[in-house]
Structures are given as C-alpha cells and as structure tokens.
Design an enzyme around this catalytic site. Structure first.
Site, PDB file in Angstrom:
ATOM      1  N   SER A   1      -2.661  -8.087   3.020  1.00  0.00           N
ATOM      2  CA  SER A   1      -2.999  -8.373   4.334  1.00  0.00           C
ATOM      3  C   SER A   1      -3.624  -9.647   4.902  1.00  0.00           C
ATOM      4  CB  SER A   1      -4.514  -7.238   4.327  1.00  0.00           C
ATOM      5  OG  SER A   1      -4.041  -6.104   3.998  1.00  0.00           O
TER       6      SER A   1
ATOM      7  N   ASP B   1      -3.419  -6.800  -7.754  1.00  0.00           N
ATOM      8  CA  ASP B   1      -4.858  -7.148  -8.315  1.00  0.00           C
ATOM      9  C   ASP B   1      -4.901  -6.695  -9.636  1.00  0.00           C
ATOM     10  OD1 ASP B   1      -5.920  -7.949  -5.434  1.00  0.00           O
ATOM     11  OD2 ASP B   1      -5.025  -6.246  -5.019  1.00  0.00           O
TER      12      ASP B   1
ATOM     13  N   HIS C   1       0.792  -0.883  -0.083  1.00  0.00           N
ATOM     14  CA  HIS C   1       0.011  -0.038  -0.142  1.00  0.00           C
ATOM     15  C   HIS C   1       0.752   1.329   0.037  1.00  0.00           C
ATOM     16  CE1 HIS C   1      -2.621  -3.002   2.212  1.00  0.00           C
ATOM     17  NE2 HIS C   1      -3.668  -2.495   1.128  1.00  0.00           N
TER      18      HIS C   1
HETATM   19  P1  AMP Z   1      -6.396  -3.656  -0.452  1.00  0.00           P
HETATM   20  O1  AMP Z   1      -6.462  -2.818   0.722  1.00  0.00           O
HETATM   21  O2  AMP Z   1      -6.046  -5.048  -0.579  1.00  0.00           O
HETATM   22  O3  AMP Z   1      -7.781  -3.477  -1.314  1.00  0.00           O
HETATM   23  O4  AMP Z   1      -5.514  -3.029  -1.462  1.00  0.00           O
HETATM   24  C1  AMP Z   1      -5.395  -1.440  -1.795  1.00  0.00           C
HETATM   25  C2  AMP Z   1      -4.557  -1.295  -2.934  1.00  0.00           C
HETATM   26  O5  AMP Z   1      -3.483  -1.861  -2.587  1.00  0.00           O
HETATM   27  C3  AMP Z   1      -5.122  -2.090  -4.198  1.00  0.00           C
HETATM   28  O6  AMP Z   1      -4.882  -1.166  -5.163  1.00  0.00           O
HETATM   29  C4  AMP Z   1      -3.879  -3.077  -4.250  1.00  0.00           C
HETATM   30  O7  AMP Z   1      -3.822  -3.691  -5.359  1.00  0.00           O
HETATM   31  C5  AMP Z   1      -2.888  -2.558  -3.450  1.00  0.00           C
HETATM   32  N1  AMP Z   1      -1.903  -3.640  -3.159  1.00  0.00           N
HETATM   33  C6  AMP Z   1      -2.060  -4.647  -2.280  1.00  0.00           C
HETATM   34  N2  AMP Z   1      -1.163  -5.446  -1.978  1.00  0.00           N
HETATM   35  C7  AMP Z   1      -0.068  -4.880  -2.959  1.00  0.00           C
HETATM   36  C8  AMP Z   1       1.157  -5.348  -3.029  1.00  0.00           C
HETATM   37  N3  AMP Z   1       1.746  -6.330  -2.677  1.00  0.00           N
HETATM   38  N4  AMP Z   1       1.865  -4.656  -3.856  1.00  0.00           N
HETATM   39  C9  AMP Z   1       1.327  -3.621  -4.653  1.00  0.00           C
HETATM   40  N5  AMP Z   1      -0.009  -3.258  -4.421  1.00  0.00           N
HETATM   41  C10 AMP Z   1      -0.483  -3.836  -3.661  1.00  0.00           C
END
Ligand code: AMP
Length: 283
Positions: free
Chosen positions: A188, A152, A37
């Site tokens: 997460s 994603d 993030h």
């Molecule tokens: P989330 O909190 O899982 O909904 O993710 C929020 C944003 O963070 C989304 O755009 C995800 O694709 C990105 N994200 C989550 N994990 C990663 C990672 N390991 N590397 C890069 N972006 C990430």
C-alpha cells in the site's frame, strides 16, 4: 458481502455459522487492497466455507513519528474489490471499538524474542501493536484459518508463534509475495513512490537475489555479503534500515550450520520504507 462495524453483531453471525460446522477463514488487513491482499483471500477461499476480511488501520502498531495519518484509506474501492471476489463478511471497526480505553492503557500481547530482531530493532513497539490487534480480531471473529503474507515474513512468524504459544485453535497459512512487473513487492505504501523511485525500488529485490546467488554458489562469508548488499542498496539511493542474512526460524544471524536461511531487508526509498525478503534453503 455483509459489512459490520459492530463486533457483537458479526461475532454472533459467525458463531452461528461455526455451530453449523462451517469453517471460517480470515484475512486481516489495513485496507488499500492490492493484488497481494487479494491473493490471500483466494488461498483462504479454497480452504474455508465462510470468507471474512477485516480492514482496520491499527494505530497501536504505528510509532509516534510514523505514517499513521498518511496511510491510504480507500474503503469504497476496497469493498468493490472484495465483493468482486465473493468475500462473505467484512469487519471495519473504528478505533473506539477496538481500543475503548485507548491504545496506551489497554491490555497488550507481547511475543518475545522474534519481535526483537529485524523490524523490531527500529520499530520497538510495532509488533506489540500487531499481536494485540490480531488477538482482538481473533477473539471477535473466531477464525479457524488465517492467511498472512510472506511480504511481512517476520510478522507471519511472530503471529504463528503467538498462536502456538497461546494454544489458539487457529490454522495459520502463509501466502507468497505478490510483486509488480519489475519485481517490487506490492505494498500500500508503493503509491508514495514516483515512477523513477519505483524503478529504483525494484533493486531491493535484485540485491536480495544477488545475495542469494552468492550464497548458493558456496560463499558463506555472511558478514561480507551483507556489507556488499548494503553498499549496493546505498548506490541505488536507498536509506537502509537493515539487511540481514538470518535463520528462517529464529531470525538470529545465520551461521555456517543454518540451512534454512532468510535474506530480509527494510529500506527507505524517499518517504516509504519498503520491505522484501527471500527464503533460501542450502545444503
Ligand atoms: P497490510 O494491509 O499491509 O497490513 O497487509 C495485510 C496482509 O497482506 C498481511 O498478511 C501482509 O503480509 C499481506 N500482504 C501485503 N502485501 C503483500 C504482497 N505484496 N504479497 C503478499 N501478501 C501481502
């Protein structure tokens, strides 16, 4: 960092800043922030004047039997992390604010075609929830620039299509996947893995890399390569949701004429369902 629950309040502040010519960058998240993030915030910081994060565990994107209730919520730690990188605004709405009449009866946003492939096959309602909440966040926060992570990849592609199809005046940027030292994509949900499972989970990346190597060396029998990859994942004790070799643009199965390939997989290691992918351009 200014923290808001109320959509009208944050909206009027951001609109006032936009009127002064400031460029607003937004990173939508579900919280439990990690380096993946944070990398997105750092990308946005370089290209905007006002950096906004949102934290909202969106019930509409979770299926009935999925992990909405177990999803890690660590708001105080998240706030510290965002303050340490000088984020300007954080929006943390409640379910009632985002869905005052409930998730079933509210208006929804449906992106066609791309949502039917990959994760859409086992999570048929998921991307409707994602597209809807992201639209709501866009309408409240009016960002000029939004950064999504390629972890994603399908979500990034779908939301880019939504912005284009609906003529939303927003620039979308994709951030590269940030990984643990062993190659496992940060998520997460990784905290539900034991140390042993974490070691095994790193093989998801390895199997994708091996698949890419086979393709790079000239093998174009995608069905065979895909089946070998699935067999290998099973040997490492994954329960495979999908392993696909597809077009980076349409997410349809790759054929011999495709040069922009995406290798993408989702697989369970114990409780968590893990995602990973790799973009590959071939001659
Ligand atoms: P989330 O909190 O899982 O909904 O993710 C929020 C944003 O963070 C989304 O755009 C995800 O694709 C990105 N994200 C989550 N994990 C990663 C990672 N390991 N590397 C890069 N972006 C990430």
């Amino acid at each position: 960092m200014k923290i808001f629950r109320d959509p009208q309040q944050i909206q009027s502040e951001l609109i006032a800043l936009k009127k002064q010519g400031q460029r607003i960058g937004l990173i939508p998240t579900m919280g439990n922030l990690h380096k993946g993030h944070i990398s997105l915030f750092k990308i946005a910081r370089k290209q905007c004047d006002v950096l906004v994060g949102s934290i909202f565990v969106n019930p509409m994107q979770f299926g009935a039997n999925e992990d909405l209730n177990q999803y890690p919520r660590t708001l105080n730690d998240d706030i510290k992390k965002l303050e340490s990188i000088n984020v300007d605004y954080l929006f943390t709405p409640t379910n009632e604010i985002i869905y005052p009449i409930g998730t079933v009866t509210n208006t929804s946003v449906e992106v066609n075609r791309l949502t039917k492939r990959l994760c859409g096959e086992s999570r048929p309602e998921h991307f409707r929830g994602v597209a809807t909440v992201v639209n709501i966040l866009f309408n409240i926060l009016r960002p000029d620039l939004v950064v999504f992570g390629k972890k994603d990849y399908q979500q990034y592609l779908i939301l880019s299509a939504m912005v284009k199809d609906l003529f939303l005046p927003i620039e979308i940027i994709a951030g590269e996947i940030i990984r643990e030292d062993n190659g496992l994509a940060m998520s997460s949900r990784n905290k539900f893995l034991s140390e042993e499972q974490k070691d095994k989970a790193s093989n998801l990346r390895q199997v994708i890399l091996n698949c890419a190597q086979q393709i790079k060396s000239g093998d174009r029998d995608y069905l065979k390569i895909k089946q070998q990859a699935i067999d290998n994942l099973k040997k490492f004790e994954f329960k495979v949701d999908y392993f696909e070799i597809c077009s980076q643009h349409s997410l349809e199965d790759a054929d011999q004429s495709d040069s922009d390939i995406l290798i993408a997989s989702a697989a369970w290691m114990g409780q968590p369902r893990l995602l990973d992918n790799l973009e590959l351009t071939i001659e």
